[in-house]
Design an enzyme around this catalytic site. Structure first.
Site, PDB file in Angstrom:
ATOM      1  CB  SER A  79      -0.933   0.018   1.205  1.00 21.60           C
ATOM      2  OG  SER A  79      -2.090  -0.697   0.881  1.00 21.60           O
ATOM      3  CE  LYS A  82      -3.740   0.664  -1.482  1.00 24.30           C
ATOM      4  NZ  LYS A  82      -4.392   0.158  -0.271  1.00 24.30           N
ATOM      5  CE1 TYR A 207      -3.878  -1.102  -5.064  1.00 29.24           C
ATOM      6  CE2 TYR A 207      -4.456  -3.437  -5.203  1.00 29.24           C
ATOM      7  CZ  TYR A 207      -4.225  -2.300  -4.451  1.00 29.24           C
ATOM      8  OH  TYR A 207      -4.319  -2.344  -3.075  1.00 29.24           O
ATOM      9  CE1 TYR A 259      -5.096   0.951   3.822  1.00 31.13           C
ATOM     10  CE2 TYR A 259      -3.565  -0.343   5.110  1.00 31.13           C
ATOM     11  CZ  TYR A 259      -4.003   0.143   3.894  1.00 31.13           C
ATOM     12  OH  TYR A 259      -3.334  -0.184   2.772  1.00 31.13           O
ATOM     13  CB  VAL A 277      -0.110  -6.061   3.949  1.00 27.25           C
ATOM     14  CG1 VAL A 277      -1.376  -5.449   4.487  1.00 27.25           C
ATOM     15  CG2 VAL A 277      -0.171  -6.262   2.441  1.00 27.25           C
TER      16      VAL A 277
HETATM   17  N1  GLU Z   1      -1.715  -5.342  -2.332  1.00 24.21           N
HETATM   18  C1  GLU Z   1      -2.393  -5.237  -1.066  1.00 24.21           C
HETATM   19  C2  GLU Z   1      -3.888  -5.402  -1.267  1.00 24.21           C
HETATM   20  O1  GLU Z   1      -4.429  -4.833  -2.150  1.00 24.21           O
HETATM   21  C3  GLU Z   1      -2.077  -3.935  -0.405  1.00 24.21           C
HETATM   22  C4  GLU Z   1      -2.712  -3.793   0.960  1.00 24.21           C
HETATM   23  C5  GLU Z   1      -1.860  -3.092   1.982  1.00 24.21           C
HETATM   24  O2  GLU Z   1      -0.659  -2.999   1.868  1.00 24.21           O
HETATM   25  O3  GLU Z   1      -2.428  -2.622   2.963  1.00 24.21           O
HETATM   26  O4  GLU Z   1      -4.533  -6.103  -0.562  1.00 24.21           O
END
Ligand code: GLU
Length: 323
Positions: A79, A82, A207, A259, A277
């Site tokens: 993430s 992002k 993505y 989050y 993650v």
């Molecule tokens: N590639 C992971 C997903 O889409 C990223 C989630 C994350 O890092 O929080 O679930």
């Protein structure tokens, strides 16, 4: 001694020595706690990570770097990517266009939640740092296919981190691509309510590719300090993003970067940050430092347990709090 100065310009008894000592101590103190967390397993390849790994790097706007522990262990951005695609979208499309399609509000839901998307009309993702928001943000980029869209995100990630050979971890990419029912569900739902347009599988492919970008803690520290400096990478000297775009990115990191753990992190650490993650966290202390942490043992919210603990201690020791 597992701490070293990679680009020293430090006075022997100045802040530099203090920072080296603090980083080394926090890794040592926090490492035993990693046994309390768990590696992500919903992306099968991430489940193979060693949860005892723990590393940290810190970079200053003056161009110094300090590292400790497993700072050079590679991991995937997940993430954290992002933030990169958001920076690209804000630069290429402008604030108004991006935020007409994705909100800027924190959410109390998990990173991959579908619930609020359905409950609240218009069905616009709440912010660009949750999965639904990141997928919509990527779809807005003016590139015809996954290949060129991903190449643009990777190019920006390279300039932000200064790691010009930064690239995908193929095994993690394939592992997520072949198992990601939840992100597919999110994307197809978004399309069904008119919140996402285009070739869904192609957008998802970019993505998954950006999530699998492989970095180490030092790369994240340089990314963090580039955002902290208002967009100039202090190591390459290049202006990578505008100061206005960096300000928006730091504001979203401060409110939405961890989050549903963002509020608690703001209270405990008080610095804009973004987790992934894969076990990484990038933190950005405006006009001062960037910090990258790596610890694949996650807490129940999907944030690096060791990373948060180290950042909390460092923030206190070095008076980094800005929130
Ligand atoms: N590639 C992971 C997903 O889409 C990223 C989630 C994350 O890092 O929080 O679930």
């Amino acid at each position: 001694m597992n701490t070293e100065v990679l680009n020293g310009r430090l006075e022997p008894h100045g802040d530099g020595e203090l920072i080296s000592k603090v980083l080394e101590t926090v890794v040592e103190q926090v490492r035993p706690c990693t046994s309390r967390g768990s590696v992500a397993t919903y992306i099968p390849e991430l489940g193979k990570q060693d949860k005892g790994l723990l590393g940290i790097a810190m970079a200053s706007v003056q161009g110094d770097v300090w590292v400790a522990g497993d700072w050079d262990s590679p991991f995937t951005m997940q993430s954290i990517s992002k933030v990169v695609s958001l920076g690209l979208a804000l630069t290429e499309m402008g604030e108004e266009r991006v935020f007409s399609r994705v909100g800027v509000d924190p959410t109390a839901d998990p990173f991959n939640s579908i619930m609020r998307l359905e409950m609240v009309a218009p069905h616009r993702p709440q912010n660009p740092l949750i999965n639904a928001g990141a997928i919509v943000t990527l779809s807005l980029l003016p590139y015809p296919d996954s290949h060129s869209r991903f190449a643009a995100v990777r190019d920006l990630a390279r300039r932000l981190t200064g790691a010009m050979d930064l690239d995908m971890d193929e095994a993690v990419y394939v592992s997520e691509r072949d198992t990601s029912d939840r992100n597919r569900a999110l994307a197809y739902f978004l399309r069904s309510v008119g919140a996402l347009e285009g070739d869904i599988e192609d957008i998802l492919d970019s993505y998954f590719r950006q999530c699998s970008l492989r970095v180490n803690a030092k790369d994240l520290a340089v990314m963090g300090v580039t955002l902290a400096s208002g967009g100039v990478n202090p190591f390459s000297g290049e202006r990578v993003l505008s100061s206005k775009v960096c300000r928006i990115m730091r504001a979203l990191m401060a409110t939405c970067g961890l989050y549903d753990g963002s509020g608690e992190f703001a209270v405990r650490v008080g610095v804009p940050a973004k987790s992934g993650v894969g076990g990484g966290i990038v933190a950005s202390v405006p006009m001062r430092y960037g910090i990258g942490t790596f610890g694949p043992a996650l807490d129940p919210k999907g944030n690096s347990l060791g990373g948060i603990m180290m950042l909390e201690r460092i923030s206190k020791e070095l008076s980094l709090r800005v929130l």
